[in-house]
Structures are given as structure tokens and as C-alpha cells.
Design an enzyme around this catalytic site. Structure first.
Site, short mmCIF file in Angstrom:
data_model
loop_
_atom_site.label_atom_id
_atom_site.label_comp_id
_atom_site.label_asym_id
_atom_site.label_seq_id
_atom_site.Cartn_x
_atom_site.Cartn_y
_atom_site.Cartn_z
N ASN A 183 28.93 38.80 -58.08
CA ASN A 183 27.99 39.90 -58.34
C ASN A 183 27.93 40.78 -57.10
O ASN A 183 28.07 40.29 -55.99
CB ASN A 183 26.60 39.35 -58.63
CG ASN A 183 25.59 40.45 -58.92
OD1 ASN A 183 25.88 41.38 -59.68
ND2 ASN A 183 24.41 40.36 -58.33
N HIS A 215 25.30 43.30 -55.13
CA HIS A 215 23.87 43.59 -55.06
C HIS A 215 23.65 44.62 -53.95
O HIS A 215 24.18 44.47 -52.85
CB HIS A 215 23.08 42.31 -54.77
CG HIS A 215 21.61 42.54 -54.80
ND1 HIS A 215 20.91 42.74 -55.97
CD2 HIS A 215 20.70 42.63 -53.79
CE1 HIS A 215 19.63 42.94 -55.68
NE2 HIS A 215 19.47 42.88 -54.38
N SER A 257 25.88 43.55 -50.76
CA SER A 257 26.42 42.19 -50.62
C SER A 257 27.17 41.83 -51.89
O SER A 257 26.72 42.14 -52.99
CB SER A 257 25.28 41.17 -50.45
OG SER A 257 24.41 41.54 -49.40
N ASP A 305 20.31 36.45 -57.32
CA ASP A 305 20.83 37.11 -56.11
C ASP A 305 20.92 36.14 -54.93
O ASP A 305 20.79 36.53 -53.77
CB ASP A 305 19.97 38.33 -55.73
CG ASP A 305 19.94 39.38 -56.83
OD1 ASP A 305 20.96 39.51 -57.55
OD2 ASP A 305 18.91 40.05 -56.98
C1 GAR Z 1 25.32 49.42 -58.00
O1 GAR Z 1 24.67 50.04 -56.94
C2 GAR Z 1 25.11 47.92 -57.94
O2 GAR Z 1 25.07 47.41 -56.63
C3 GAR Z 1 23.77 47.79 -58.61
O3 GAR Z 1 23.84 48.67 -59.69
C4 GAR Z 1 24.68 49.78 -59.33
C5 GAR Z 1 25.69 49.99 -60.43
O4 GAR Z 1 26.40 51.16 -60.24
N1 GAR Z 1 23.55 46.45 -59.03
C6 GAR Z 1 22.33 45.90 -59.07
O5 GAR Z 1 21.32 46.48 -58.76
C7 GAR Z 1 22.33 44.46 -59.54
N2 GAR Z 1 21.06 43.87 -59.31
P1 GAR Z 1 27.76 51.41 -61.04
O6 GAR Z 1 27.44 51.20 -62.52
O7 GAR Z 1 28.08 52.84 -60.73
O8 GAR Z 1 28.77 50.45 -60.51
#
Ligand code: GAR
Length: 203
Positions: A115, A117, A144, A153
Site C-alpha cells: 500500500n 500512504h 510511505s 497503515d
Molecule cells: C495518493 O496520494 C495515495 O497516497 C492516497 O490516495 C492518493 C491516490 O491518488 N492513498 C491513501 O490516502 C490511502 N490511505 P491516485 O489515485 O492519483 O494514485
């Protein structure tokens, strides 16, 4: 002498939104000799922008809409598992997949799930990471990539990238700065993970 051809490992990518991390992962896997290839992009949100991007890249897509299961998390996850397993993935990369998964799902894919985060874990698990980092007066933020375990997480961290927090930053400013690093970090960690390299890398 004949060299042994190792077929790439199949990677399923789970998304809920725009899928920019999915695109960076899928693009990285087009590199010659890469140990992985995307076998599936799955979203729990039918309107997720990443689905069309995946189709444009020639990757199979599936939707399992959590709203069809009316709070029955067990039934949602059983459906997810049956759809994902049809593609026989060797690894699962969560890339902005915004559903909390139960131990049932996580144990089914134990040792295979990553994952990303948007915080410097163990700081700021959960949501609103950038706002929380700004409000805390932190000098830096980041992202991360970790293995997924039953603790939200909380699995072993395989990679981290840092960015400065500038005076006057909004959460959106910071999110955009971190996202640039996410796109660099996640492909690096995925590639190493597929090669069973698990020591921490930092950017
Ligand atoms: C990213 O910033 C990722 O780190 C976050 O969602 C976004 C997705 O963007 N993930 C979380 O918050 C997970 N808890 P994307 O759809 O453009 O890749």
C-alpha cells in the site's frame, strides 16, 4: 547455453480514484525485463478516473462497488477476492484504494500486498494526512510504501520519500508535492518487492 526465461509476476492494482499511482506503476512495468506486469486494475468506485486510464493502457479492469453490499463488509470482500483471484495475481498493489480491509481479506493475500500512504508513517495513519502534518507544524512530510498487515497503515515500511513543508502550504499544495514523490517511490518499491528485496529505501 540456454538462459532460463522467468515469466513476470502478475500484479493486481486496486484503486478508488484518479489512479495516478496506478499509471506510474503500470508504466514502470513496461520496462524491458521488469519482474512484474499488471494483470488487473480494480476499483470499488465505478466512476474512478483510473479505470479509463487502465483500459487505455490495455489492462483488464473490474469494478466491485462496495455500495452494492449495503454495509456487509464480509460479502464485499468475498466478491473482491473472487474477482481478483480470477486473475491469479502474485502481488496486490493498493494505489489510493480507500476501503478499510478486514483480516479476512488481508490474510487471504498475506505477504503479497503493498500500500502507498501519503505520510511519513508511523505518523498520520488514516485520513487527512497533509492537513494534520501542516497543523502539527511539521517541517517535512512525505509518503510511505508498506506491506499490508491487519493493522491499518501499520505493516513493515519498505520505502519512504520526504518533501519539505513550505510556509503557507495548503493541504492541496502539499498533496501535489508529495504525489510527485509517490510516483517515483512506488514503482521502485514494487520492483524490489517482486524481487523479494525488502530492505528500506528512502528518497
Ligand atoms: C495518493 O496520494 C495515495 O497516497 C492516497 O490516495 C492518493 C491516490 O491518488 N492513498 C491513501 O490516502 C490511502 N490511505 P491516485 O489515485 O492519483 O494514485
Amino acid at each position: 547455453m540456454t538462459s532460463k526465461v522467468v515469466s513476470p509476476k502478475k500484479v493486481a492494482i486496486l484503486i478508488s480514484g484518479g489512479g495516478s499511482n496506478m499509471v506510474s506503476l503500470a508504466t514502470s512495468m513496461t520496462e524491458d525485463g521488469h519482474p512484474g506486469r499488471p494483470c488487473l486494475v480494480l476499483s470499488n468506485v465505478p466512476s474512478a478516473g483510473g479505470l479509463a486510464k487502465a483500459s487505455d493502457m490495455g489492462i483488464a479492469t473490474e469494478v466491485v462497488d462496495h455500495r452494492d453490499f449495503k454495509g456487509d463488509r464480509e460479502a464485499f470482500e468475498q466478491k473482491l477476492i473472487s474477482v481478483i483471484d480470477h486473475y491469479e495475481p502474485d502481488a496486490i498493489a493498493m494505489a489510493g484504494f480507500m476501503r478499510i480491509l478486514t483480516p479476512t481479506f488481508i490474510s487471504h493475500y498475506a505477504g503479497k500486498m503493498l500500500n502507498i500512504h501519503p505520510s511519513l508513517l508511523p505518523k498520520y495513519k488514516g485520513l487527512h494526512t497533509h492537513q494534520r502534518a501542516i497543523e502539527a507544524g511539521d517541517a517535512e512530510a512525505g509518503c510511505s510504501v508498506h506491506e499490508v498487515t491487519a493493522e491499518l497503515d501499520g505493516g513493515p515500511i519498505l520505502g519512504q520519500a520526504r518533501v519539505p513543508i513550505m510556509a503557507g502550504d495548503t493541504a492541496d499544495d502539499l498533496a501535489a508535492r508529495v504525489l510527485v514523490k509517490e510516483h517515483l517511490l512506488y514503482p521502485l518499491v514494487l520492483k524490489r518487492f517482486l524481487l523479494s528485496e525488502k530492505d528500506l529505501i528512502t528518497l
